[in-house]
Design a protein around this motif. Structure first.
Motif, mmCIF file in Angstrom:
data_model
loop_
_atom_site.group_PDB
_atom_site.id
_atom_site.type_symbol
_atom_site.label_atom_id
_atom_site.label_comp_id
_atom_site.label_asym_id
_atom_site.label_seq_id
_atom_site.Cartn_x
_atom_site.Cartn_y
_atom_site.Cartn_z
ATOM 1 N N ASP A 84 -3.559 -0.561 8.961
ATOM 2 C CA ASP A 84 -2.444 -0.056 8.170
ATOM 3 C C ASP A 84 -2.916 0.677 6.922
ATOM 4 N N ALA A 85 -3.912 0.113 6.232
ATOM 5 C CA ALA A 85 -4.354 0.729 4.977
ATOM 6 C C ALA A 85 -5.118 2.021 5.222
ATOM 7 N N PHE A 86 -6.086 1.976 6.148
ATOM 8 C CA PHE A 86 -7.002 3.114 6.280
ATOM 9 C C PHE A 86 -6.558 4.151 7.309
ATOM 10 N N HIS A 90 -5.009 11.090 -4.056
ATOM 11 C CA HIS A 90 -6.223 11.020 -4.872
ATOM 12 C C HIS A 90 -6.096 10.000 -5.992
ATOM 13 N N ALA A 91 -4.896 9.910 -6.571
ATOM 14 C CA ALA A 91 -4.704 9.007 -7.708
ATOM 15 C C ALA A 91 -4.778 7.544 -7.299
ATOM 16 N N GLY A 92 -4.263 7.204 -6.114
ATOM 17 C CA GLY A 92 -4.210 5.798 -5.731
ATOM 18 C C GLY A 92 -5.221 5.368 -4.698
ATOM 19 N N ARG A 93 -5.996 6.328 -4.166
ATOM 20 C CA ARG A 93 -6.876 6.025 -3.040
ATOM 21 C C ARG A 93 -7.950 4.997 -3.376
ATOM 22 N N SER A 94 -8.592 5.158 -4.527
ATOM 23 C CA SER A 94 -9.721 4.282 -4.834
ATOM 24 C C SER A 94 -9.291 2.830 -5.013
ATOM 25 N N VAL A 98 -6.497 1.378 -3.915
ATOM 26 C CA VAL A 98 -5.969 0.836 -2.664
ATOM 27 C C VAL A 98 -7.107 0.551 -1.693
ATOM 28 N N THR A 99 -8.124 1.403 -1.679
ATOM 29 C CA THR A 99 -9.288 1.152 -0.825
ATOM 30 C C THR A 99 -9.957 -0.154 -1.208
ATOM 31 N N ALA A 100 -10.184 -0.323 -2.497
ATOM 32 C CA ALA A 100 -10.809 -1.570 -2.960
ATOM 33 C C ALA A 100 -9.932 -2.772 -2.630
ATOM 34 N N ALA A 101 -8.621 -2.631 -2.875
ATOM 35 C CA ALA A 101 -7.708 -3.748 -2.609
ATOM 36 C C ALA A 101 -7.687 -4.092 -1.120
ATOM 37 N N ALA A 102 -7.693 -3.066 -0.264
ATOM 38 C CA ALA A 102 -7.667 -3.317 1.176
ATOM 39 C C ALA A 102 -8.960 -3.971 1.649
ATOM 40 N N ILE A 103 -10.097 -3.503 1.137
ATOM 41 C CA ILE A 103 -11.380 -4.100 1.528
ATOM 42 C C ILE A 103 -11.433 -5.563 1.095
ATOM 43 N N TYR A 126 0.824 -1.214 0.000
ATOM 44 C CA TYR A 126 0.000 0.000 0.000
ATOM 45 C C TYR A 126 0.854 1.258 0.000
ATOM 46 N N GLN A 127 1.967 1.212 0.694
ATOM 47 C CA GLN A 127 2.892 2.350 0.673
ATOM 48 C C GLN A 127 3.372 2.607 -0.754
ATOM 49 N N LEU A 128 3.690 1.544 -1.444
ATOM 50 C CA LEU A 128 4.194 1.656 -2.808
ATOM 51 C C LEU A 128 3.153 2.267 -3.742
ATOM 52 N N PHE A 129 1.926 1.734 -3.693
ATOM 53 C CA PHE A 129 0.915 2.196 -4.648
ATOM 54 C C PHE A 129 0.420 3.609 -4.359
#
Length: 841
Positions: free
Chosen positions: A776-778, A734-738, A740-745, A707-710
């Protein structure tokens, strides 16, 4: 690497059926090797060369019939009344059948054993009573003799005064002779009693010390039959355990319920149960919301499931060579599903974005594979390195767990960068929704999301300070329970309440005491061999000192070594196998040096299931700090290489440590302290699973770096292209939030599905990983890191010139590839036929 993945993506797009077919062949090969070479899995966790294993080896080598593993069959009456003679006989017949099972050397009849214990206790009590009666008779006889002598002396004195002494001298002499004969008999009998008294006293001592050990409850309603195997418990085959379970289950004894203990009733946890399926369903819903099409949502799931199949079958094919703990393949499935879905999603999301900008299909697939696929490879390799580093702990089963997890991640990476491009080529532009394809057909192209816009306005310093302060305090508060963490292994109390193992544990604890579920085997090494006629005295001498140790309920001698230089005892603790008092007892016994009958010192060793669990927990607790330092150091090095900065890696690593400690706090609060236990199905709080902290550290480190990377690579790219540092922070977020959010969920839902497993080992692992990713993600990656980087400003990207010169340029996001292969406008919007672009490129 980016160029290589670009070419691989285009090749897979052109030869999609070849790639798909190749993976299906790999799946078939792994299935064949699994069928041919797979062995059995063990639910027992062991470590070589621990104090317990050394004592166990000594028992097996030097003592007759004490080296094999042990299990128990717990029997109880359904009405709570004492067993009838008929019930006793039928239970005995069943135990005789169990004794015929392969690998079983002996099954004790609890009723016979208890009768023998009671008879021995009565014999000792009778002996003591006879001794006391004899002493009373001797005392009375001595009193009579003493009185007779006093009477003779009085007569002599009276005769002397009367002048008749000469006349009665003969009578007085006869009386004194009779008294002397009586005194001699008394002395002989006293000598006999004094000779017998030490043996009787030793028997009484042993009887009192062993009185807390019972095989039948005092009310006669419950009994425990001990099952002895010819090998250690972790080497007993599943077939043997299943045979015993079948005999117990099929037994139809009126008014009697039978329950095999955890050592016999251990089962391999299911890899995919209802909870796990529910987690996959949630992941599918998130994918559909994210990608907007059923087809798009299905692709990451299909590739992930195929990857899990390949990785699991390949790993289990080696279970006939290596000792696999049953949780090992489940951990591989957890990781394979989670990262497999996420890695495929990253590439698909990039491909969809490029298609909406008007890119050619195959070119877009190649670019997505060379950019996002490059990031996937780098992120995945980070996870693999963290997992393989578990081998440096020196704990074999833990290293094997890490290796199997690394294989699952490696297969997920290979699937993502080869099978995903092939399937994307197969489905063509149907990866986009109908409306998206319609807009593309009308010449409407999506805006470039990498461009800095007005929405990238930086946050205020006050907000950044508030977010950072509140976030750190909140994580520290959640981490607080971790200061009370105790490590251990699950016992019968943690099994599902409807299981035989749980019922066996509860009956023993209720009817025979908590310690009966985890007796200890204690070996006393003597300074010199004990003689046969001194054996009981030595046993009583040492057993008495063991019995005085705090938290001991019973001490039972069980044997003498072949060379007579060691004595073995069974020690029943007051507490349960996982209690703090039992752990303290083990340590106290190991430091105790009892005095022998000769006045010299003996040394004690401790074995048994409870002791083994304590040794494993101590070993893992000792290697955790070393592994944590290794992972943190690795984190800093990797991030310095990727982001060409000192402070960005430092903040990322500190954030990881915070989220990890908070995850430990949540695990401790729920599984050890019982907070919200009902919600998570924790009916028996106890020590935290001993290998969970170190496993969670490795896995969460790898995922945190993902997540840090993306997220931060987008910030770095914007900063490198001239955006102000604080603007770049918001742009990257803003570019990676959506995605990474989906990936974390998705990852949280997959891990959380395992929280509802019935297996006491799987449940805390699933929770720990799900909770750790959530924090960690959120909290860390989306709140604390942007706030910290905002406050650092330009300083965030500072790097000493000498270090800048020697560091290689790692283009994780494939920016160089994008410059050499710019997105080309295809203008062909209606592409719904699979393979329409197969002839292109």
């Amino acid at each position: 690497m980016a160029e290589l993945l670009y070419r691989l993506g285009r090749f897979a797009a052109r030869r999609h059926w070849t790639v798909i077919g190749a993976w299906l062949v790999v799946l078939a090969i792994t299935a064949a090797t699994y069928a041919a070479f797979a062995g059995t899995l063990s639910s027992s966790i062991t470590l070589p060369d621990t104090p317990t294993t050394r004592v166990s080896a000594q028992l097996e080598r030097d003592f007759e019939g004490t080296g094999g593993g042990n299990g128990a069959i717990v029997v109880e009456t359904t009405d709570g009344e004492a067993f009838t003679d008929t019930q006793r006989r039928e239970v005995g017949d069943l135990l005789d059948e169990v004794a015929e099972v392969d690998q079983v050397t002996e099954v004790s009849n609890p009723f016979t054993t208890q009768d023998q214990l009671d008879a021995s206790a009565r014999k000792v009590a009778d002996g003591q009573q006879q001794l006391n009666d004899g002493l009373r008779k001797l005392s009375a006889a001595q009193g009579q003799v003493d009185a007779g002598r006093a009477a003779v002396e009085a007569q002599r004195e009276q005769a002397r005064q009367d002048g008749t002494l000469a006349a009665v001298r003969g009578a007085l002499a006869d009386a004194e002779a009779q008294l002397d004969a009586g005194q001699a008999r008394i002395d002989r009998n006293r000598a006999k009693i004094e000779e017998q008294e030490p043996a009787l006293q030793q028997g009484l001592t042993l009887s009192q010390l062993s009185s807390g050990f019972r095989t039948v409850s005092e009310d006669g309603s419950a009994a425990v039959a001990n099952v002895t195997f010819d090998v250690s418990i972790n080497e007993v085959s599943l077939e043997a355990k299943s045979a015993i379970e079948d005999l117990v289950t099929d037994a139809d004894i009126d008014g009697v319920a039978l329950h095999p203990s955890q050592d016999i009733a251990q089962t391999v946890p299911s890899i995919l149960g209802p909870g796990e399926v529910a987690g996959v369903v949630v992941a599918a819903i998130v994918l559909f919301v994210m990608l907007g099409t059923v087809l798009g949502a299905a692709l990451p799931l299909v590739t992930a499931l195929l990857g899990v199949g390949v990785a699991s079958l390949a790993s289990l094919s080696l279970s006939g060579v290596f000792d696999f703990v049953s949780v090992t393949p489940v951990l591989g499935v957890m990781l394979g599903l989670a990262v497999g879905i996420d890695y495929s999603l990253f590439i698909i999301n990039r491909h969809r974005r490029q298609l909406k900008q008007g890119a050619d299909l195959h070119e877009s697939i190649g670019l997505a594979n060379g950019t996002s696929g490059n990031a996937v490879v780098f992120a995945g390799v980070t996870v693999i390195v963290a997992l393989l580093a578990l081998n440096v702990t020196g704990v074999p089963f833990l290293g094997l767990m890490g290796t199997v997890g690394a294989v699952a991640v490696l297969v997920a990476i290979l699937m993502a960068v080869s099978l995903t491009p092939a399937v994307l080529s197969l489905v063509g532009r149907r990866i986009l929704g109908r409306r998206e394809r319609a807009r593309l057909g009308a010449g409407e192209h999506a805006a470039d999301p990498t461009a800095v816009t007005a929405r990238d306005t930086p946050m205020s310093n006050r907000r950044a300070l508030t977010v950072l302060g509140v976030g750190v305090v909140a994580l520290l508060a959640v981490a607080a329970p971790a200061t009370q963490m105790r490590l251990g292994l699950p016992d019968g109390s943690t099994q599902p309440p409807d299981s035989a193992a749980y019922r066996a544990y509860e009956v023993q604890a209720d009817k025979l005491g908590e310690g009966s579920n985890g007796p200890l085997l204690v070996v006393a090494d003597l300074p010199e061999p004990v003689a046969a006629d001194g054996e009981v005295a030595e046993q009583a001498q040492i057993a008495e000192q063991i019995g005085r140790t705090w938290s001991v309920d019973a001490v039972v001698p069980i044997g003498v070594s072949k060379d007579r230089t060691a004595l073995a005892f069974q020690v029943v603790p007051d507490g349960s196998p996982s209690s703090e008092s039992t752990a303290e007892l083990v340590q106290n016994l190991r430091t105790l040096e009892p005095t022998t009958t000769s006045g010299e010192r003996a040394t004690l060793g401790v074995a048994g299931n409870a002791s083994a669990g304590i040794d494993i927990s101590d070993k893992l607790a000792s290697v955790l700090p070393v592994y944590l330092v290794l992972v943190v150091g690795l984190s800093l090095l990797i991030l310095v290489l990727v982001f060409r900065s000192i402070l960005v890696p430092l903040t990322a690593t500190l954030g990881f440590v915070l989220s990890l400690l908070a995850a430990f706090g949540g695990i401790t609060a729920i599984f050890q302290l019982g907070f919200l236990g009902d919600l998570f199905g924790v009916h028996a709080p106890g020590p935290v699973l001993s290998f969970l902290p170190i496993i969670a550290t490795g896995i969460l480190f790898g995922l945190a770096m993902d997540y840090q990377l993306f997220l931060v690579s987008g910030m770095r790219e914007a900063y490198a292209h001239g955006a102000p540092a604080r603007v770049a922070v918001q742009h990257g977020l803003h570019a990676g939030r959506s995605v990474v959010t989906a990936a974390a969920i998705i990852m949280i839902s997959v891990f959380a599905g395992f929280v509802f497993s019935h297996d006491a080992t799987i449940k805390p692992i699933g929770f720990g990983l799900a909770f750790g990713v959530l924090l960690d993600a959120f909290v860390v990656r989306m709140l604390l890191i942007p706030a910290a980087m905002h406050l650092l400003g330009e300083a965030a990207w500072w790097l000493p010139r000498w270090l800048d010169r020697i560091l290689p340029d790692v283009d994780v996001e494939g920016a160089g590839l994008e410059r050499s292969h710019p997105v080309q406008d295809d203008h062909t919007a209606d592409d719904t036929v699979p393979g329409r672009h197969a002839a292109q490129a």
